[in-house]
Scaffold this active site. Structure first.
Site, mmCIF file in Angstrom:
data_model
loop_
_atom_site.group_PDB
_atom_site.id
_atom_site.type_symbol
_atom_site.label_atom_id
_atom_site.label_comp_id
_atom_site.label_asym_id
_atom_site.label_seq_id
_atom_site.Cartn_x
_atom_site.Cartn_y
_atom_site.Cartn_z
ATOM 1 C CB THR A 1 40.085 38.404 41.710
ATOM 2 O OG1 THR A 1 40.469 38.490 43.079
ATOM 3 C CG2 THR A 1 40.221 36.989 41.217
ATOM 4 C CE LYS B 1 28.473 37.932 42.647
ATOM 5 N NZ LYS B 1 29.789 37.380 42.353
ATOM 6 C CD GLU C 1 27.809 34.321 29.872
ATOM 7 O OE1 GLU C 1 27.327 33.705 30.831
ATOM 8 O OE2 GLU C 1 27.261 34.368 28.755
ATOM 9 C CB VAL D 1 24.993 34.298 36.104
ATOM 10 C CG1 VAL D 1 24.276 33.027 36.550
ATOM 11 C CG2 VAL D 1 24.129 35.522 36.346
ATOM 12 C CB ILE E 1 29.077 28.392 33.284
ATOM 13 C CG1 ILE E 1 29.805 27.470 34.254
ATOM 14 C CG2 ILE E 1 28.074 27.617 32.446
ATOM 15 C CD1 ILE E 1 28.870 26.732 35.222
ATOM 16 C CD GLU F 1 31.383 37.485 47.111
ATOM 17 O OE1 GLU F 1 31.707 38.680 47.087
ATOM 18 O OE2 GLU F 1 31.277 36.787 46.092
ATOM 19 C CE LYS G 1 27.196 34.258 41.588
ATOM 20 N NZ LYS G 1 28.070 33.311 42.284
ATOM 21 N N GLY H 1 36.942 32.910 40.247
ATOM 22 C CA GLY H 1 38.389 32.893 40.060
ATOM 23 C C GLY H 1 38.818 33.780 38.908
HETATM 24 P P1 NAP Z 1 38.284 42.551 44.163
HETATM 25 O O1 NAP Z 1 39.390 41.584 43.966
HETATM 26 O O2 NAP Z 1 37.889 42.922 45.533
HETATM 27 O O3 NAP Z 1 38.651 43.871 43.336
HETATM 28 C C1 NAP Z 1 37.864 45.019 43.384
HETATM 29 C C2 NAP Z 1 38.618 46.103 42.642
HETATM 30 O O4 NAP Z 1 37.815 47.274 42.624
HETATM 31 C C3 NAP Z 1 39.937 46.493 43.318
HETATM 32 O O5 NAP Z 1 40.936 46.656 42.348
HETATM 33 C C4 NAP Z 1 39.628 47.825 43.984
HETATM 34 O O6 NAP Z 1 40.742 48.697 44.052
HETATM 35 C C5 NAP Z 1 38.603 48.375 43.023
HETATM 36 N N1 NAP Z 1 37.739 49.369 43.658
HETATM 37 C C6 NAP Z 1 36.926 49.204 44.717
HETATM 38 N N2 NAP Z 1 36.317 50.370 45.009
HETATM 39 C C7 NAP Z 1 36.774 51.281 44.111
HETATM 40 C C8 NAP Z 1 36.544 52.634 43.899
HETATM 41 N N3 NAP Z 1 35.737 53.341 44.686
HETATM 42 N N4 NAP Z 1 37.182 53.242 42.878
HETATM 43 C C9 NAP Z 1 38.022 52.566 42.067
HETATM 44 N N5 NAP Z 1 38.268 51.250 42.228
HETATM 45 C C10 NAP Z 1 37.668 50.625 43.235
HETATM 46 O O7 NAP Z 1 36.957 42.035 43.442
HETATM 47 P P2 NAP Z 1 36.818 40.906 42.329
HETATM 48 O O8 NAP Z 1 36.840 39.584 42.992
HETATM 49 O O9 NAP Z 1 37.766 41.170 41.221
HETATM 50 O O10 NAP Z 1 35.309 41.133 41.862
HETATM 51 C C11 NAP Z 1 34.944 42.178 40.985
HETATM 52 C C12 NAP Z 1 33.517 41.970 40.535
HETATM 53 O O11 NAP Z 1 33.411 40.712 39.893
HETATM 54 C C13 NAP Z 1 32.479 41.944 41.666
HETATM 55 O O12 NAP Z 1 31.275 42.494 41.216
HETATM 56 C C14 NAP Z 1 32.291 40.459 41.918
HETATM 57 O O13 NAP Z 1 31.038 40.150 42.496
HETATM 58 C C15 NAP Z 1 32.392 39.937 40.523
HETATM 59 N N6 NAP Z 1 32.761 38.526 40.421
HETATM 60 C C16 NAP Z 1 33.897 38.105 41.005
HETATM 61 C C17 NAP Z 1 34.257 36.772 40.868
HETATM 62 C C18 NAP Z 1 35.512 36.246 41.474
HETATM 63 O O14 NAP Z 1 35.790 35.061 41.312
HETATM 64 N N7 NAP Z 1 36.333 37.058 42.131
HETATM 65 C C19 NAP Z 1 33.420 35.892 40.165
HETATM 66 C C20 NAP Z 1 32.262 36.385 39.571
HETATM 67 C C21 NAP Z 1 31.940 37.716 39.702
HETATM 68 P P3 NAP Z 1 42.060 48.352 44.903
HETATM 69 O O15 NAP Z 1 42.636 47.123 44.283
HETATM 70 O O16 NAP Z 1 42.947 49.528 44.719
HETATM 71 O O17 NAP Z 1 41.606 48.138 46.303
HETATM 72 N N1 HSE Z 2 31.461 34.019 46.153
HETATM 73 C C1 HSE Z 2 31.124 33.519 44.867
HETATM 74 C C2 HSE Z 2 31.125 31.994 44.916
HETATM 75 C C3 HSE Z 2 32.107 34.044 43.839
HETATM 76 O O1 HSE Z 2 31.593 31.414 45.902
HETATM 77 O O2 HSE Z 2 30.658 31.366 43.990
HETATM 78 C C4 HSE Z 2 31.550 34.055 42.459
HETATM 79 O O3 HSE Z 2 30.430 34.865 42.325
#
Ligand code: NAP
Ligand code: HSE
Length: 428
Positions: free
Chosen positions: A14, A107, A131, A134, A138, A192, A207, A304
């Site tokens: 994402t 985080k 940034e 958390v 924002i 999650e 966070k 998102g």
């Molecule tokens: P995600 O959609 O699950 O994507 C994770 C990515 O990491 C995927 O592309 C996956 O590869 C790759 N990956 C996982 N293990 C790997 C490995 N061993 N080697 C290489 N690539 C690997 O996660 P996300 O939602 O984008 O979140 C990413 C980070 O942002 C996390 O730390 C999350 O807590 C943080 N975050 C997310 C959001 C949110 O809204 N989603 C908000 C704030 C913070 P594949 O695609 O090939 O499986």
């Molecule tokens: N699972 C988290 C939430 C995503 O619902 O806020 C962003 O860290």
């Protein structure tokens, strides 16, 4: 021409895809703002064959994120895989060791290993920016470390998990119970991979640990956070809290007092009319209080693709401009061990009890509270259902330890049915 800032991105889910889109869509804007081109050199994810809806053909594909982190042709390693250990930790360490700055949205990694990583970064003259970790879109880290740097911070609090706020506000507006809304979140993809991170308050506590460190100059102390999730909040609590003029929020609070550092992530009542009380759906809100500024309220999307990638790119732009700020806003070696407060600051509490319908029941409850030293502010009894009647009590300020004495008394008496509910009322 000025040298380009070269990114290596590990994680194309994402957030990673969102970052690729911004770099491609806004190449000219980013260069205009930072004075140099920002380009992606190499990327990594698990499945090279997956169609991610963006053109990745211009970038080198690395199967191993650690190898990506060590490449000589990147300046910044962007970690967007997630997880507190495993490849995220190994690749961030490798990036720092090979002279790269790091941008991450992770985080969990920083709440647990942030101190060690920050020390490693500073020992090698590198920078870690987070940034996006958390409150998603924002700019709260920037606000704390830069805009509010002239303040002694007195309290940081907020709603930092959108999924929990979505559940709690839908319980209120849709008359749906927790279990139905948990299922709805699962269908919508809001949870999650381990849903307990959301509903158990752990994600939001990660966070809070980071904000607390910046605000109070302490080492991130995730283990020092008192954490309670929203799984036990019932529709009755939602309704009856509303009836008393409150909303229930999963609220994180970090506050330093003479008692030490208090860090809590738990369901709390806040006044319905307050900014926090009015916060609907998956939106996040962070409230920062400082001695000079008084109170600042930041509100926006906490998750998102677009919002989180926006935050990542804010960090990337700062690095392109040459901005170097210590990970937690001051040198990592100067961060103090947090002394956790043994008891929290006193607060009013909301109590919900099911009383058996017998003479003197209410008097017994009032006596137990009085004996424990808890003073009643307001009380309301509702109609009986079968043999019990719900009684709501709002107390005057008391400590949790004092209240626990009364709760123990309720459990020992023969007039209270089931487990009493006690929720802190946070003054906001
Ligand atoms: P995600 O959609 O699950 O994507 C994770 C990515 O990491 C995927 O592309 C996956 O590869 C790759 N990956 C996982 N293990 C790997 C490995 N061993 N080697 C290489 N690539 C690997 O996660 P996300 O939602 O984008 O979140 C990413 C980070 O942002 C996390 O730390 C999350 O807590 C943080 N975050 C997310 C959001 C949110 O809204 N989603 C908000 C704030 C913070 P594949 O695609 O090939 O499986
Ligand atoms: N699972 C988290 C939430 C995503 O619902 O806020 C962003 O860290």
């Amino acid at each position: 021409m000025t040298q380009a800032l070269r990114l290596g991105i590990a994680g194309l889910g994402t957030v990673g895809v969102g970052v690729v889109k911004i770099v491609r869509r806004h190449a000219d804007l980013l260069q205009a703002r930072t004075g140099r081109p920002i380009v992606i050199t190499a990327v990594s994810a698990r499945d090279a064959a997956k169609d991610r809806g963006v053109n990745l053909s211009d970038y080198v594909w690395e199967t191993d994120p650690v190898a990506l982190a060590k490449r000589d042709d990147i300046d910044v390693f962007v970690e967007l895989m997630g997880g507190e250990n495993g490849p995220a930790k190994a690749s961030v360490e490798a990036a720092l060791a090979s002279g790269k700055d790091v941008v991450t949205a992770n985080k969990a990694l920083l709440a647990i290993h942030g101190q060690d990583l920050a020390e490693q970064a500073e020992a090698t003259g590198r920078v870690i920016r987070f940034e996006a970790a958390v409150a998603g879109g924002i700019p709260v880290i920037k606000s704390l470390t830069e805009g509010l740097a002239g303040n002694e911070i007195t309290r940081v609090m907020g709603v930092m998990n959108g999924t929990c706020n979505y559940i709690l506000t839908r319980m209120q507006s849709q008359e749906l119970g927790y279990n139905a809304l948990f299922e709805e979140c699962a269908q919508l993809g809001y949870l999650e991979a381990d849903p307990n991170l959301d509903v158990g308050g752990i994600d939001a506590a990660h966070k809070l640990a980071l904000l607390s460190s910046i605000a109070f100059g302490t080492k991130p102390n995730f283990d020092g956070i008192q954490i309670e999730g929203i799984q036990h909040i019932s529709l009755d609590d939602i309704h009856q809290a509303a009836d008393m003029g409150y909303r229930i929020k999963l609220l994180g609070v970090a506050q330093r007092s003479a008692r030490g550092l208090e860090q809590r992530m738990q369901p709390c009542l806040v006044p319905s009319a307050s900014a926090l009380g009015q916060l609907e759906g998956g939106t996040n809100m962070v409230v920062i209080e400082g001695d000079a500024v008084d109170q600042v309220v930041l509100r926006g999307p906490g998750a998102g693709e677009g919002p989180t990638a926006s935050a990542v790119m804010g960090d990337v732009c700062d690095l392109a401009r040459g901005l170097q700020i210590s990970t937690f806003g001051r040198p990592a070696t100067s961060l103090q061990e947090a002394t956790p407060a043994i008891t929290g600051l006193p607060a009013p509490y909301y109590l919900r009890l099911a009383l058996f319908d017998k003479p003197g029941a209410l008097a017994k409850v009032a006596a137990i509270l009085g004996d424990a030293g808890v003073s009643i502010d307001r009380m309301r009894q509702y109609g009986h259902s079968e043999s019990t009647a719900p009684v709501l009590i709002v107390t005057h300020k008391t400590t949790r330890a004092t209240l626990d004495v009364a709760l123990e008394g309720f459990r020992a008496t023969d007039v209270v049915s089931g487990e009493p509910v006690a929720l802190r009322i946070e003054e906001v």
